[in-house]
Design a protein around this motif. Structure first.
Motif: not given
Ligand code: ADP
Ligand code: MG
Length: 192
Positions: A68, A70, A92, A94, A97-98, A101, A126
């Motif tokens: 993943h 994250e 994914s 996600r 935004p990762l 950042r 994505p």
């Protein structure tokens, strides 16, 4: 004052278009510039080597496989300056935004490579969000295996026939492969 280096670069295109080659080229140049570089990829992609990103032409660069996106936080060195991510389409949403950042808060140059479209010619995972937020987008092209012109699509073939739009992702017992095709020769039977 230190100059800021945070930015997002996306390399997108069909299979065999040289996305991984271009990613590796940029990473090698960053190493020559003495930057601290880290590379990540989804575990799903285990062809050629598990702890490297590898191009179809044989070049490779060490990479950390992730289940993943994250998990990237557990591996990120505090002093990393350049982050490469290959096969980004398999992560994914996600990742969107990762990546932002990493560039905004950690001041990292993030270089993302991935398939812009799936075999149906539709946006892949994505990638649309990553392409939209990128500071720089590079679309690379392959060579169409039918006519030899530039190819922007990935053709899925099951037992040598174009795969239908609603074909399951895994076809048990069938011989399947992918090849690069131009818009004219890209076939998706049953596409609405
Ligand atoms: P990607 O990561 O986009 O799938 P790679 O960087 O792994 O692409 O591989 C690009 C290399 O694949 C090319 O330099 C070339 O040697 C080889 N290749 C094989 N088939 C094709 C094709 N149809 N069009 C262009 N290059 C191809
Ligand atoms: Mg690749």
């Amino acid at each position: 004052m230190c100059p800021r280096h945070g930015r997002v670069e996306v390399i997108a295109g069909p299979m065999f278009s040289g996305k991984t080659e271009e990613l590796i080229r940029r990473l090698r140049r960053a190493v020559i510039a003495k930057k601290k570089v880290q590379v990540f990829k989804p575990k799903i992609d285990n062809r050629y080597a598990t702890h490297a990103v590898a191009s179809h032409a044989g070049t490779a660069f060490d990479a950390i496989p992730l289940d993943h996106i994250e998990e990237i936080w557990q591996h990120l060195s505090p002093d990393v300056e350049v982050v490469g991510i290959d096969e980004a389409q398999f992560f994914s949403p996600r990742i969107i935004p990762l990546v932002q950042r990493l560039a905004d808060e950690r001041d990292i140059r993030v270089i993302v490579a991935g398939l812009d479209m799936d075999f149906r010619g539709e946006p892949f995972g994505p990638m649309p969000g990553l392409l939209a937020q990128a500071d720089e987008v590079t679309k690379v092209k392959a060579i169409c295996m039918v006519c030899g012109e530039e190819a922007t699509r990935t053709q899925r073939l099951i037992d040598d026939q174009p795969a239908a739009y609603d074909e399951p992702v895994v076809v048990v017992g069938a011989r399947e492969l992918y090849e690069a095709r131009c818009r004219e020769h890209h076939e998706v039977p049953g596409r609405p």
